[in-house]
Write an enzyme that holds these catalytic residues in place. Structure first.
Site, PDB file in Angstrom:
ATOM      1  N   ASP A   7       0.867  -1.164   0.000  1.00  0.00           N
ATOM      2  CA  ASP A   7       0.000   0.000   0.000  1.00  0.00           C
ATOM      3  C   ASP A   7       0.911   1.223   0.000  1.00  0.00           C
ATOM      4  O   ASP A   7       2.146   1.116   0.128  1.00  0.00           O
ATOM      5  CB  ASP A   7      -0.951  -0.034   1.215  1.00  0.00           C
ATOM      6  CG  ASP A   7      -2.184   0.815   0.948  1.00  0.00           C
ATOM      7  OD1 ASP A   7      -3.221   0.572   1.593  1.00  0.00           O
ATOM      8  OD2 ASP A   7      -2.112   1.705   0.083  1.00  0.00           O
TER       9      ASP A   7
HETATM   10  C1  GLC Z   1      -4.370   4.331  -0.339  1.00  0.00           C
HETATM   11  C2  GLC Z   1      -5.233   3.146   0.033  1.00  0.00           C
HETATM   12  C3  GLC Z   1      -5.250   2.074  -1.001  1.00  0.00           C
HETATM   13  C4  GLC Z   1      -5.128   2.711  -2.364  1.00  0.00           C
HETATM   14  C5  GLC Z   1      -3.721   3.278  -2.457  1.00  0.00           C
HETATM   15  C6  GLC Z   1      -3.486   4.011  -3.782  1.00  0.00           C
HETATM   16  O1  GLC Z   1      -3.708   4.820   0.787  1.00  0.00           O
HETATM   17  O2  GLC Z   1      -5.021   2.552   1.299  1.00  0.00           O
HETATM   18  O3  GLC Z   1      -6.457   1.332  -0.832  1.00  0.00           O
HETATM   19  O4  GLC Z   1      -5.347   1.765  -3.382  1.00  0.00           O
HETATM   20  O5  GLC Z   1      -3.425   4.153  -1.379  1.00  0.00           O
HETATM   21  O6  GLC Z   1      -4.278   5.138  -3.850  1.00  0.00           O
END
Ligand code: GLC
Length: 749
Positions: A288
């Protein structure tokens, strides 16, 4: 003679299987050949993902260090980008890599296409309320169709985190509290995004996220600690992820949380033993946003370099925006801290997905300006999301039969800030959609009647709420209240629209107070004093606690955040052209003090009420929820009868029930089957959803609904992660919610 036609058929089947096999072998050979040519830095580059130059969906500075990123793009040190928007931008960046880097390996472009790109379908929690897997799959296919038209080939969805905690803002993004329903939904969304052929430029790779247990953040506080036992992890958290892997999901995203003391991004047991080992996941794991870097502040790594070493060893294949890999991983390998074979495995996985997407055949296959012009906000997409929205609405109460409204009804008064809001129905994950592009409730009403009046009442929220700031809630400016009350005095019916702003739920939107925000409760009570004929239309991204409203308001319609066609779906439901058929995918508590509250809880040793205080309860609140999991009414009534349970020759359990539509209107009903295993080697929940069917019945019609319970439904995972089916008495309940139905039992030898 009679099999003369069979030979050609076998040959065709053999040919197609063989082609598939050949293409995979072909990919394998090409991947191995490419891998041999790659330098260590180029391997690390495939494991590196940069944010584009538009949206920021994490704590990084907007645009970041663009010059360095361009340098790395030309060196082939960027395997993927996220948050890049539009064919022109994607083409430009892809060209830079394909034409200027040494090996020209195409990038894969990811984006949070959570419930649509331009055309927004209902938020996932709303779609979950439809219990309609075909509609959910179709909705994901629409999202893929638009995402692929703007150059994207990968979405960071479906989010399949089970959660029982309405304080957590991201419940809007998932499938609710139940693993069985969540697993069906997760698989349906993967099928919708990926289609039957990933190499088409209308399908995109999906991502099951966040692995694992992010939805169990303590106290519902965003990014907070998770500490749960293996029983919950194996039987509640894992099933939707396993279902997504079985549906051939191409990527899995890990998460920000620690799980039982280990950051999930650093957890080899999760990512290598379970995901890639036991479950045989063939795709790749994306971290993430900066979750690799965050291994250090969690207290599990000394610094960014050490965090990268831990994450690479734990099976985190691609680094989203933490720059740990691109900065340090090559050195770590040269220092012998990480074996290069682990990078080879990660790169193989990433390249495999790029081959499956057809990016090596044509890196620009998703860059088609004609499609980009044609597909966005396409009328077919609008029709699909309207149908999805209509199926997602849940009728919580209709005591006085105020609904459906008559089409020639006079004196309808609509009240509430959200009735005029074209933004909130888009929810919080609508990064690429157009602000104010939703159909509002008023616009939906207009297609039915001009003979209604609207009074806004006190404003609920500030207008310029954004994705990166918290919404300011009006808690003291009552201007407009008097006007609304005065108007309500003479109305035949008041349609009162209340709930949350679109940016009050979603990521980083945890709340300790889940009542109606601001002055809305006061407004409802003031209106109720002068007119009891109130239809409360809720627009919200999480279960709300509204005990007074549930007690005193005769009709309550849960409409969530229904996306682009919100107002039309709501109006068609208010005026009876859509008979609501949704069922709650998440329990509605009476108060936040009951949270986490969920239907598939355990018995405890003191469940029965005692004459004294020594039993499991609160001194100041009931144990029961306001509205239970699986609850949802219709404008018609369904009667259940003739429950029958029998054993098949294969020792499976056949269950059937008769359902009759006793009302005047055609309607749909979600027939739900719950199972209870009252004595087992680990305590089992009081009941668990094990099957459901959504049926449609004409007025007066009946249908026999049949279920088959197999080993898959009758067992559970032990604390050694062994699937076990134990003999004994099982109880079955079949009905229209988790709280009521016809009961029976059977013996399993
Ligand atoms: C965010 C979220 C994740 C998302 C990623 C890209 O913090 O936790 O679900 O896909 O970053 O935006």
């Amino acid at each position: 003679m009679k099999f003369r036609f069979l030979k050609p058929l076998c040959f065709i089947v053999f040919l197609s299987l063989n082609t598939k096999l050949m293409s995979q072998q072909d990919h394998t050979e090409k991947i191995e050949a490419l891998l041999k040519k790659m330098t260590l830095e180029e391997k690390v580059g495939q494991m590196n993902q940069y944010n584009g130059f538009y949206d920021v969906t994490g704590p990084a500075p907007k645009n970041g260090n663009a010059a360095l990123k361009y340098e790395h793009l030309k060196k082939g040190w960027v395997g993927s980008m996220l948050n890049v928007r539009g064919v022109e931008e994607v083409q430009k960046l892809q060209q830079l890599v394909v034409e200027e880097s040494r090996l020209g390996i195409p990038m894969i472009f990811g984006f949070d296409v959570i419930h649509g790109l331009k055309t927004q379908s209902p938020i996932p929690l709303a779609e979950a309320a439809s219990w309609d897997m075909e509609a959910i799959e179709e909705s994901a296919a629409v999202a893929a169709n638009e995402a692929s038209a703007v150059g994207l080939n990968w979405t960071f969805a479906p989010m399949v985190d089970i959660s029982r905690d309405a304080r957590w803002g991201r419940v809007m993004e998932g499938g609710g509290e139940d693993p069985f329903l969540g697993a069906k939904i997760g698989a349906a969304r993967v099928r919708g995004f990926q289609g039957k052929d990933l190499s088409l430029n209308t399908t995109i790779a999906a991502t099951a996220k966040h692995f694992a247990a992010y939805g169990f953040a303590e106290a519902g506080k965003e990014y907070n600690t998770v500490d749960i036992g293996t029983n919950t992890l194996y039987n509640i958290v894992f099933p939707p992820f396993k279902a997504a892997v079985e549906a051939n999901v191409q990527s899995v995203m890990n998460g920000f949380n620690i799980l039982n003391g280990v950051p999930v991004t650093a957890d080899a047991v999760l990512q290598r033993d379970f995901l890639k080992g036991k479950w045989g996941f063939q795709g790749f794991v994306i971290s993430d946003w900066s979750s690799i870097a965050e291994i250090a502040p969690h207290g599990f790594a000394k610094n960014l370099k050490h965090a990268g070493e831990i994450a690479a060893k734990a099976g985190s294949d691609m680094d989203m925006e933490s720059k740990a890999y691109v900065t340090h991983l090559a050195a770590s390998v040269r220092e012998g801290k990480v074996e290069e074979r682990l990078l080879d495995d990660a790169v193989r996985r990433i390249l495999k997905v790029k081959f499956e997407l057809g990016l090596f055949d044509d890196p620009y296959r998703y860059c088609n300006e004609k499609r980009e012009k044609e597909r966005l906000f396409h009328k077919d997409h609008m029709e699909a999301v309207l149908e999805m929205a209509k199926k997602s609405i849940v009728l919580l109460k209709n005591d006085s039969g105020l609904l459906p409204l008559k089409k020639d009804q006079k004196g309808i008064l609509v009240i509430g800030d959200l009735a005029d809001d074209k933004n909130s129905p888009l929810g919080s994950w609508r990064l690429a959609s157009d602000t104010n592009s939703a159909v509002s409730v008023l616009e939906g009403m207009d297609s039915y009647t001009k003979d209604y009046s609207f009074v806004q009442g006190p404003k609920y929220f500030d207008d310029d709420a954004s994705f990166l700031q918290h919404v300011k809630i009006n808690t003291d400016d009552t201007s407009g209240m008097e006007e609304a009350v005065a108007a309500a005095k003479n109305a035949s019916v008041v349609v009162l629209v209340a709930g949350e702003h679109g940016f009050m739920s979603g990521e980083a939107r945890s709340r300790t107070n889940i009542n109606l925000p601001g002055l809305q409760h006061q407004l409802i009570k003031a209106i109720h004093k002068v007119n009891k004929n109130i239809v409360l239309v809720l627009m919200n991204g999480r279960p709300l606690a509204l005990p007074w409203e549930a007690e005193n308001i005769p009709t309550i319609l849960e409409t969530w955040q229904l996306g682009s066609q919100s107002g039309n779906a709501i109006a068609q439901t208010l005026f009876g052209d859509n008979n609501p058929s949704g069922k709650l995918p998440m329990t509605f508590p009476r108060s936040v003090g009951q949270v986490p509250i969920y239907y598939n809880h355990y018995r405890t040793g003191r469940a029965t009420r005692e004459p004294n205080v020594f039993w499991s309860h609160y001194a100041d609140e009931k144990n029961s929820p306001q509205f239970p999991f699986g609850h949802g009414l219709s404008y018609t009534q369904f009667k259940y009868s003739d429950l029958s349970i029998s054993k098949t020759a294969q020792k499976e359990i056949s269950v059937s029930v008769s359902v009759t539509n006793k009302g005047e209107m055609e309607g749909q009903e979600v027939v739900q089957l719950y199972l209870s295993d009252p004595v087992a080697s680990i305590v089992r929940p009081v009941k668990e959803l094990k099957a459901f069917k959504k049926i449609r019945l004409e007025a007066g019609a009946s249908m026999t609904v049949r279920f088959l319970l197999t080993q898959k439904e009758l067992g559970f995972y032990t604390t050694d992660y062994e699937w076990t089916v134990e003999p004994g008495t099982f109880e079955v309940m079949v009905g229209g919610s988790s709280a009521e139905g016809l009961s029976g039992s059977f013996e399993l030898e």
